[in-house]
Design a protein around this motif. Structure first.
Motif, PDB file in Angstrom:
ATOM      1  N   PHE A  67      -5.685   6.216   1.261  1.00  0.00           N
ATOM      2  CA  PHE A  67      -6.378   6.305   2.539  1.00  0.00           C
ATOM      3  C   PHE A  67      -5.614   7.093   3.592  1.00  0.00           C
ATOM      4  N   GLN A  68      -4.309   6.958   3.640  1.00  0.00           N
ATOM      5  CA  GLN A  68      -3.525   7.582   4.704  1.00  0.00           C
ATOM      6  C   GLN A  68      -2.924   8.912   4.275  1.00  0.00           C
ATOM      7  N   ALA A 102     -12.086   6.997   4.591  1.00  0.00           N
ATOM      8  CA  ALA A 102     -11.181   7.255   5.704  1.00  0.00           C
ATOM      9  C   ALA A 102     -11.818   8.189   6.724  1.00  0.00           C
TER      10      ALA A 102
END
Length: 357
Positions: A67-68, A102
């Motif tokens: 996600f990041q 995201a």
């Protein structure tokens, strides 16, 4: 490695065969080979069945994401697109879906709908399921995880409010984009696995899908898009993105019916696409045509010569795909010249199954 597998990957999905990629795909490739009686039988089936060719290419897609990943992109997006009350987004090469979710979660003050696409059906099944282990959330603040996900034992499931913003679909980046007029496209760590010609074609499709002022997110390791696409660098919150210009880049035009082309003879337009040039010697040998097209991925003439060489070799489906690729390059170049018209006519003649170069 030489042989049918690298060429199959390049023709089907634009993928560039490497030892590392083969190592990652080996288990999935072995499973497909067993189902067809062996690797040779699998590759023979793939030459006549597009569905089998797609399965082989999907085995070589890299599914590592979280996600990041390049989180600064998501932090910058609301500011970059602050003038748009509703955001239309595309996660191209979304794998198991983390990037698509995201993107949707990045916008808290705007409505958003996100399309996630990938070549791998199994990855898309997992994306639609929307359940992830802790590894997918490395670097994500706990409060952000809690806002968008519900804990289910050792996994986290996408909350309905976020799920409604995202849908998934099968798509090959060698074909035109499934949507147009998009405000943001994320295609990060995808084109690094493509051949140079395939990367140029994918970028053409991505740029054409952006709305004026739309944002393209790439990873630092991705090759840069061709200059003729008119994408400009924009910076926000310590990161950089590419934007489609609000007005299209200038294109040479004729003054009117019968007017002379005032461009200097032999002058090259952006990246040489659609520019008037002396005709190159005809390449009839298929390996030589492949080499010439690989060395000049943005030259429509080299790409069309490869299409005709493929047709002479009896590879009709690949020849047609190559001709459509050439038409895409000519459309992107936009030059109005006799040479561009001749190349378009050659593409259309091949696709119609008539004539020859």
């Amino acid at each position: 490695m030489t042989g049918p597998l690298p060429q199959l990957l390049a023709d089907t999905a634009g993928l560039r065969w490497t030892e590392q990629l083969h190592g990652l795909a080996r288990a999935r490739l072995d499973e497909l080979a067993r189902a067809h009686g062996g690797l040779d039988d699998l590759l023979r089936a793939a030459t006549v069945r597009p569905d089998v060719a797609s399965q082989v290419a999907a085995a070589f897609t890299v599914g590592e994401t979280w996600f990041q990943r390049i989180g600064a992109h998501f932090e910058a997006l609301p500011e970059l697109l602050a003038d748009r009350p509703h955001v239309r987004a595309w996660s191209a090469g979304c794998s198991t879906g983390e990037e698509a979710y995201a993107l949707a979660a990045a916008f808290t003050r705007q409505t958003v709908d996100v399309l996630g696409t990938d070549l791998n059906p199994e990855a898309l099944r997992r994306a639609q399921e929307g359940r992830y282990g802790a590894r997918s959330f490395r670097g994500v603040p706990a409060a952000q995880v809690e806002r968008s996900f519900e804990r289910r034992g050792e996994q986290f499931e996408v909350r309905p409010a976020l799920r409604r913003r995202v849908r998934f679909s099968l798509h090959n980046l060698m074909t035109p984009a499934p949507r147009r007029d998009l405000d943001v496209i994320a295609c990060r760590n995808v084109t690094i696995y493509f051949t140079p010609g395939a990367a140029a074609l994918a970028y053409t499709h991505l740029a054409q899908a952006l709305a004026p002022g739309g944002v393209l997110l790439l990873a630092p390791s991705d090759p840069r898009p061709p200059a003729h696409l008119g994408l400009v660098v924009d910076r926000s919150r310590g990161t950089q993105v590419l934007r489609r210009a609000l007005t299209p880049p200038g294109r040479p035009r004729r003054a009117g019916p019968g007017a002379a082309d005032r461009s200097p003879a032999g002058a090259a337009g952006p990246a040489g696409v659609g520019a008037a040039r002396p005709p190159a010697p005809e390449v009839t040998d298929l390996p030589a045509a492949r080499r010439a097209a690989y060395e000049a991925p943005l030259d429509p003439q080299a790409q069309l010569q490869l299409a005709w060489a493929l047709r002479r070799a009896g590879q009709e489906a690949r020849a047609a795909r190559q001709a459509r690729h050439t038409l895409t390059l000519l459309e992107a170049g936009g030059a109005d010249s006799w040479d561009a018209a001749r190349l378009r006519a050659g593409c259309l003649s091949l696709l119609a199954g008539t004539g020859g170069p």
